[in-house]
Enzyme design. Structure first.
Site, PDB file in Angstrom:
ATOM      1  CD1 TRP A   1      10.603 -22.510 -51.229  1.00 58.28           C
ATOM      2  CD2 TRP A   1      10.686 -23.360 -49.126  1.00 58.28           C
ATOM      3  NE1 TRP A   1      10.703 -23.640 -51.241  1.00 58.28           N
ATOM      4  CE2 TRP A   1      10.502 -24.342 -50.147  1.00 58.28           C
ATOM      5  CE3 TRP A   1      10.513 -23.818 -47.786  1.00 58.28           C
ATOM      6  CZ2 TRP A   1      10.511 -25.807 -50.011  1.00 58.28           C
ATOM      7  CZ3 TRP A   1      10.728 -25.355 -47.622  1.00 58.28           C
ATOM      8  CH2 TRP A   1      10.475 -26.350 -48.697  1.00 58.28           C
ATOM      9  CE  LYS A   2      12.029 -13.604 -52.477  1.00 61.46           C
ATOM     10  NZ  LYS A   2      11.824 -12.177 -53.205  1.00 61.46           N
TER      11      LYS A   2
ATOM     12  CG  HIS B   1      17.777 -11.854 -51.850  1.00 61.66           C
ATOM     13  ND1 HIS B   1      16.676 -11.026 -51.751  1.00 61.66           N
ATOM     14  CD2 HIS B   1      17.470 -12.667 -52.828  1.00 61.66           C
ATOM     15  CE1 HIS B   1      15.727 -11.336 -52.650  1.00 61.66           C
ATOM     16  NE2 HIS B   1      16.133 -12.229 -53.463  1.00 61.66           N
TER      17      HIS B   1
ATOM     18  CD  GLU C   1      17.460 -12.625 -57.525  1.00 66.49           C
ATOM     19  OE1 GLU C   1      16.772 -13.775 -57.800  1.00 66.49           O
ATOM     20  OE2 GLU C   1      17.585 -12.092 -56.272  1.00 66.49           O
TER      21      GLU C   1
ATOM     22  CB  SER D   1       9.171 -10.742 -62.188  1.00 58.84           C
ATOM     23  OG  SER D   1       8.930  -9.723 -61.282  1.00 58.84           O
TER      24      SER D   1
HETATM   25  P1  PGA Z   1      10.835 -12.985 -57.018  1.00 57.34           P
HETATM   26  O1  PGA Z   1      11.906 -13.009 -56.356  1.00 57.34           O
HETATM   27  O2  PGA Z   1      10.765 -14.247 -58.002  1.00 57.34           O
HETATM   28  O3  PGA Z   1       9.555 -13.228 -56.186  1.00 57.34           O
HETATM   29  O4  PGA Z   1      10.760 -11.633 -58.065  1.00 57.34           O
HETATM   30  C1  PGA Z   1      13.386 -13.380 -56.569  1.00 57.34           C
HETATM   31  C2  PGA Z   1      14.110 -13.352 -55.589  1.00 57.34           C
HETATM   32  O5  PGA Z   1      14.008 -12.546 -54.916  1.00 57.34           O
HETATM   33  O6  PGA Z   1      15.148 -14.103 -55.555  1.00 57.34           O
END
Ligand code: PGA
Length: 267
Positions: A13-14, A99, A166, A215
């Protein structure tokens, strides 16, 4: 080959949820659906301060809670930090580590110390790796990240380790720019070869789970399901949209259903 049937979807969820009611509402809005998924397990990773609130509602093995980072020491004079132990006591079972949105705040050995602490607390680290650019050095950059972590971490319980590929160029940019399944597979090959060197056995590496992130959404997840060897997904900016998430769950379930029970062509 070890059988790893359930796909894991990690919802990062950041910092996109800013109120307790919002966090709780989001978690609960998909709970009934998630608890019934047959081939998919979901881990929600709220901002630290909502982990406990959300984890109170966990009542099914399909739906769990994780953290977005944690500090390796259990307690002490560390102003502003949240320890792995605190996250565990709050109900988190997984922790995203390394991350790319955090790496500028940490040293290589910080990430390794965090991974070690998470494993010591019988939790699952989701270790993010990925190159900045697909330039001529991308493979080296990727293998160096793996060395920086795994040369410093006890090589026990590989079944508790998750690695999320990622690529930084694919994450949360203004425009969506996911890797292709081919790019993911190339990276997976590099990652597995390096891990085999580090772990000195392929049996251990077969137990590690590998995710793709960057993404991802309901429009491109099928590309990975169909064409890549992937144990799950790390979803960022769309992970607080229940409608998109539910479509992604359905696509995973349908895909897995077809894999398990292929329809035979009539003779
Ligand atoms: P995003 O982020 O799906 O918004 O590109 C992926 C992540 O940061 O884990």
């Amino acid at each position: 080959m070890i059988r790893k049937p359930k796909k894991l979807i990690v919802a990062n969820w950041k910092m996109n949820v800013t109120k307790e009611e919002e966090a709780e509402g989001l978690f609960l809005s998909i709970k009934n659906v998630v608890n019934k998924l047959e081939y998919t397990k979901v881990v929600c990773c709220p901002p630290h301060m909502y982990v406990n609130q959300v984890a109170r509602h966990v009542d099914h093995r399909n739906y769990r809670v994780g953290g977005q980072d944690a500090y390796p020491e259990e307690s002490g004079s560390r102003t502003g930090e949240t320890s792995v132990l605190m996250m565990k006591n709050a109900g988190a079972e997984y922790i995203i580590l390394g991350h790319s949105e955090r790496r500028h705040l940490e040293t290589k050995s910080d990430v390794a110390r965090k991974v070690t602490a998470v494993l010591e607390h019988d939790m699952v680290p989701i270790i993010c790796v990925g190159e900045e650019q697909r330039d001529r050095n991308w493979k080296k950059a990727l293998t160096q990240q793996l060395k920086d972590v795994f040369n410093r971490v006890p090589k026990k319980n590989p079944e508790n380790i998750i690695i999320a590929y990622e690529p930084i160029w694919a994450i949360s940019g203004e425009k969506k720019n996911p890797a292709t399944s081919t790019e993911y597979m190339e990276a997976l090959d590099v990652i597995k070869k390096e891990l085999k060197k580090i772990f000195k056995t392929s049996t251990a590496v077969d137990k590690i789970r590998f995710l793709y992130g960057g993404s991802l959404d309901d429009k491109n997840i099928e590309e990975f399901l169909k064409n890549a060897e992937v144990d799950g997904f790390l979803v960022g900016r769309v992970s607080h949209d229940p409608r998109i998430l539910m479509t992604m769950f359905r696509l995973v379930e349908d895909h897995m259903q077809r894999e398990m029970f292929p329809i035979k062509e009539e003779e």
